[in-house]
Design a protein around this motif. Structure first.
Motif, short mmCIF file in Angstrom:
data_model
loop_
_atom_site.label_atom_id
_atom_site.label_comp_id
_atom_site.label_asym_id
_atom_site.label_seq_id
_atom_site.Cartn_x
_atom_site.Cartn_y
_atom_site.Cartn_z
N ARG A 152 0.67 -0.97 0.08
CA ARG A 152 -0.09 0.09 0.03
C ARG A 152 0.79 1.47 -0.43
O ARG A 152 2.10 0.79 0.55
CB ARG A 152 -0.79 0.02 0.59
N ILE A 153 -0.34 1.74 -0.72
CA ILE A 153 0.81 3.80 -0.59
C ILE A 153 -0.09 4.71 0.30
O ILE A 153 -0.75 4.47 0.47
CB ILE A 153 1.26 4.22 -2.14
N PHE A 154 0.73 5.51 1.21
CA PHE A 154 0.69 6.88 1.77
C PHE A 154 -0.08 7.52 0.86
O PHE A 154 0.48 8.13 -0.25
CB PHE A 154 1.56 7.19 2.84
N ILE A 155 -0.91 8.29 0.60
CA ILE A 155 -1.77 9.23 0.26
C ILE A 155 -2.30 9.42 1.28
O ILE A 155 -2.98 9.74 2.49
CB ILE A 155 -2.41 9.23 -0.68
N PRO A 156 -2.02 11.31 1.35
CA PRO A 156 -2.53 12.07 2.88
C PRO A 156 -3.72 12.01 2.95
O PRO A 156 -3.87 12.30 1.22
CB PRO A 156 -1.91 13.44 2.92
N LEU A 157 -4.94 12.40 3.08
CA LEU A 157 -6.25 12.40 4.01
C LEU A 157 -6.42 13.68 2.88
O LEU A 157 -7.50 13.55 1.99
CB LEU A 157 -6.88 12.07 5.61
N TRP A 158 -5.62 14.29 2.40
CA TRP A 158 -6.63 15.62 1.95
C TRP A 158 -6.19 15.93 0.54
O TRP A 158 -6.77 16.03 -0.23
CB TRP A 158 -5.87 16.97 2.45
N LYS A 159 -5.24 15.20 -0.07
CA LYS A 159 -5.17 13.95 -1.32
C LYS A 159 -5.92 13.46 -1.59
O LYS A 159 -6.73 13.87 -2.61
CB LYS A 159 -3.99 13.77 -1.47
N ALA A 160 -6.52 12.39 -0.95
CA ALA A 160 -7.42 11.71 -0.91
C ALA A 160 -8.35 12.08 -1.41
O ALA A 160 -9.00 11.31 -2.37
CB ALA A 160 -7.59 9.95 -0.43
N LEU A 161 -8.88 12.56 -0.24
CA LEU A 161 -9.99 13.55 -0.82
C LEU A 161 -10.22 14.08 -2.03
O LEU A 161 -11.73 14.84 -3.13
CB LEU A 161 -10.38 14.35 0.74
N LYS A 162 -9.67 15.10 -2.56
CA LYS A 162 -8.73 15.97 -3.66
C LYS A 162 -9.45 15.28 -4.60
O LYS A 162 -9.96 15.85 -6.03
CB LYS A 162 -8.27 17.04 -3.09
N ASP A 163 -8.79 14.04 -4.71
CA ASP A 163 -9.05 13.51 -6.16
C ASP A 163 -10.09 13.10 -6.11
O ASP A 163 -11.14 13.01 -6.95
CB ASP A 163 -7.48 12.17 -5.63
N ALA A 164 -10.83 12.59 -5.42
CA ALA A 164 -11.64 11.71 -4.90
C ALA A 164 -13.28 13.37 -6.31
O ALA A 164 -14.03 12.46 -6.46
CB ALA A 164 -12.56 11.46 -3.86
N ARG A 165 -13.27 13.36 -5.43
CA ARG A 165 -13.78 14.86 -5.44
C ARG A 165 -13.48 15.71 -7.16
O ARG A 165 -14.52 15.97 -6.93
CB ARG A 165 -14.07 15.73 -4.04
N GLU A 166 -12.11 15.46 -7.31
CA GLU A 166 -12.58 15.74 -8.99
C GLU A 166 -12.86 14.22 -9.70
O GLU A 166 -13.50 14.97 -10.58
CB GLU A 166 -10.48 16.17 -8.97
N MET A 167 -12.69 13.62 -9.80
CA MET A 167 -12.68 12.12 -10.37
C MET A 167 -14.55 12.43 -10.38
O MET A 167 -15.28 11.88 -11.87
CB MET A 167 -11.82 10.95 -10.40
N TYR A 168 -14.91 12.13 -9.39
CA TYR A 168 -16.38 11.93 -9.50
C TYR A 168 -17.23 13.06 -8.89
O TYR A 168 -18.77 12.81 -8.69
CB TYR A 168 -16.38 10.47 -8.43
N ASP A 169 -16.70 14.22 -8.92
CA ASP A 169 -17.74 15.65 -8.66
C ASP A 169 -19.23 15.39 -7.25
O ASP A 169 -19.22 15.59 -6.89
CB ASP A 169 -19.02 15.82 -9.62
N TYR A 170 -17.66 14.85 -5.54
CA TYR A 170 -18.67 14.49 -4.67
C TYR A 170 -18.41 16.27 -4.33
O TYR A 170 -17.28 16.79 -4.28
CB TYR A 170 -18.07 13.69 -3.71
N PRO A 171 -19.47 16.65 -3.27
CA PRO A 171 -19.59 17.41 -2.74
C PRO A 171 -18.25 17.86 -1.59
O PRO A 171 -17.86 16.48 -1.09
CB PRO A 171 -20.69 17.80 -2.12
N THR A 172 -17.95 19.29 -1.73
CA THR A 172 -16.79 18.94 -0.63
C THR A 172 -17.28 18.53 1.10
O THR A 172 -16.07 18.69 1.38
CB THR A 172 -16.03 20.10 -0.35
N ASP A 173 -18.46 18.92 1.13
CA ASP A 173 -19.02 18.23 2.50
C ASP A 173 -19.47 16.54 2.76
O ASP A 173 -19.00 16.29 4.37
CB ASP A 173 -19.77 19.15 2.88
N TRP A 174 -18.94 16.57 1.94
CA TRP A 174 -18.09 14.14 2.44
C TRP A 174 -17.34 14.04 2.86
O TRP A 174 -15.78 15.09 2.78
CB TRP A 174 -18.76 14.57 0.78
N GLY A 175 -17.79 12.82 3.76
CA GLY A 175 -15.77 12.97 4.73
C GLY A 175 -14.83 11.63 3.75
O GLY A 175 -15.53 11.21 2.71
#
Length: 62
Positions: free
Chosen positions: A3-26
């Motif tokens: 497994r690779i380490f991905i900082p939490l902020w980057k993981a959330l940013k990547d998911a929001r950009e790829m799937y267009d999730y709202p910013t208030d989702w955890g």
């Protein structure tokens, strides 16, 4: 595969950009958490998940 380490902020940013999730989702709303637990300090949580690129990853939440 290791497994690779991905900082939490980057993981959330990547998911929001790829799937267009709202910013208030955890973290759990953006990814399927495969496993989680506490580090030895008793406060920090670790999460195993698969990144948006399909790579096994982990992150830490303090």
């Amino acid at each position: 595969m290791k497994r690779i380490f991905i900082p939490l902020w980057k993981a959330l940013k990547d998911a929001r950009e790829m799937y267009d999730y709202p910013t208030d989702w955890g973290m759990m709303a953006c990814y399927d958490v495969e496993n989680m637990g506490f580090c030895k300090d008793g406060k920090t949580k670790w999460y195993h998940f698969t990144s948006v690129d399909g790579v096994p990853a982990y992150t830490l939440k303090y």
